[in-house]
Design an enzyme around this catalytic site. Structure first.
Site, mmCIF file in Angstrom:
data_model
loop_
_atom_site.group_PDB
_atom_site.id
_atom_site.type_symbol
_atom_site.label_atom_id
_atom_site.label_comp_id
_atom_site.label_asym_id
_atom_site.label_seq_id
_atom_site.Cartn_x
_atom_site.Cartn_y
_atom_site.Cartn_z
ATOM 1 C CB SER A 166 -0.830 -0.018 1.298
ATOM 2 O OG SER A 166 -1.446 1.234 1.519
ATOM 3 C CE1 TYR A 209 -4.022 -2.178 5.566
ATOM 4 C CE2 TYR A 209 -3.162 -0.003 5.038
ATOM 5 C CZ TYR A 209 -3.717 -1.201 4.631
ATOM 6 O OH TYR A 209 -3.955 -1.426 3.290
#
Ligand code: NAD
Length: 254
Positions: free
Chosen positions: A145, A158
Site C-alpha cells: 500500500s 496497518y
C-alpha cells in the site's frame, strides 16, 4: 482464453474480492490458470465459478494466509491441480477499524500483522520453495500500500504491516534475484473495494474527501491496480527487482 500469460499458473490470495478478484480475472483473461486463495469460501467459490464460466480456468482453495499449514496446503493444491506454479500475488489483507488516540487494541495489532505481514512471509516461504523445486524461476508481487511508504493517520498497526511488506519484499528480492525469481511489491493509493467501504461506511462527504485527496480526482478501480500487477509479472518488467511500485493517482507525489 489466450494472452501474455498463456499456460502460466498463478496464485492470487484474497482473490475473492476487490484487487485480488480483478487480478485473478485479468490473469485468466490473459490465459493463466488461476488459483483463488480465500478465507471467504463464498467469495472464493464465486470467483472461480465466474472465471470458469467466462472460459478461463480457476480453482478455489480455502486458505487462511496467517496459518502455515493452510499456506502449505494452498501451494500443494495448486501444484496438484495444475502441475506447477509460475506466479504468486500475495494480496490478502485486512484493515480493521482502530480506536482513536492511543487506545489501541493489542489483539487487533496482532491480527493485522498476522494476516498482512506474516501472511505474506508464509506465502513467500512456500511459493519460493516450489519455484526452487521447479528450478526455472518465478514471479511474486506482494500487495502492500502507499501505507508501506508513508504513514496513514491513526493507523499505526496497518502502516507498520505494510512497511514490513515492502521491507520483506526487498530482502527476499535480493536473495533470489540471481535464481530467476523476481519479487516486487504493489503500493496502491485509495481503491474502490470492500476494505474502503469499511472505512467510509457510505459517508458521501468522506468518500468525496478521499477522491479529492488524490490529485487525479478519484480513487482507483481494482482493475487499474490489477493492470499494474500484471505488468510487474510480465516479461516487460524483466529488470524490476524489489520495487515498491506506486499506483496512487499522485497521492504521495506532492
Ligand atoms: P478486499 O477486502 O476487497 O479484499 C481482501 C480479500 O482478502 C478478501 O476477499 C478477504 O476475504 C481476503 N482475506 C482476508 N483475510 C484473509 C486471510 N487470512 N486469508 C486469506 N484471505 C483473506 O480488499 P482490497 O482492497 O481488495 O485489499 C487487497 C489488498 O490491497 C490488501 O492487502 C489491502 O491492504 C491492499 N490495499 C487496499 C487499498 C484500498 O484502498 N482498497 C489500498 C492499498 C492497499
Amino acid at each position: 482464453m489466450s494472452g501474455n500469460f498463456n499456460g502460466k499458473v498463478a496464485i492470487v490470495t484474497g482473490g475473492g474480492s476487490g484487487i485480488g478478484l480483478a487480478t485473478a480475472k485479468a490473469f485468466a483473461e490473459q490465459g493463466a490458470k488461476v488459483v483463488i486463495a480465500e478465507i471467504s469460501a463464498k467469495n472464493g467459490e464465486e470467483a472461480a465459478k465466474t472465471i470458469n464460466a467466462a472460459g478461463g480456468s480457476a480453482i478455489f482453495v480455502h486458505t487462511d494466509v496467517s496459518k502455515a499449514d493452510s499456506v502449505a496446503n494452498l501451494v500443494a493444491q495448486a501444484v496438484a491441480a495444475y502441475g506447477r506454479l509460475d506466479i504468486a500475488v500475495n494480496n490478502a489483507g485486512i484493515d480493521p477499524e482502530v480506536a482513536p488516540d492511543a487506545n489501541w487494541d493489542e489483539a487487533v495489532f496482532d491480527r493485522i500483522q498476522g494476516v498482512n505481514l506474516k501472511g505474506v512471509f508464509l506465502c513467500m516461504k512456500y511459493e519460493i520453495a516450489q519455484f526452487l523445486k521447479q528450478g526455472n524461476g518465478g514471479r511474486i508481487v506482494n500487495v502492500a500500500s502507499i501505507a508501506g511508504l508513508s504513514a496513514v493517520y491513526n493507523k499505526p498497526a496497518y502502516t507498520a504491516s505494510k512497511h514490513g511488506v515492502v521491507g520483506m519484499t526487498k530482502a527476499a528480492a535480493l536473495q533470489y534475484a540471481r535464481r530467476g525469481i523476481r519479487i516486487n511489491a504493489m503500493c496502491p493509493g485509495g481503491v474502490d473495494t470492500p476494505i474502503s467501504d469499511q472505512n467510509h461506511k457510505g459517508d458521501q462527504a468522506f468518500i468525496d474527501r478521499m477522491a479529492d485527496a488524490h490529485p487525479i480526482g478519484y480513487v482507483s478501480q481494482p482493475s487499474e491496480i490489477a493492470a499494474g500487477i500484471l505488468f510487474q509479472c510480465s516479461d516487460g518488467a524483466s529488470f524490476m527487482i524489489g520495487h515498491p511500485m506506486v499506483l496512487d493517482g499522485g497521492l504521495i507525489a506532492g
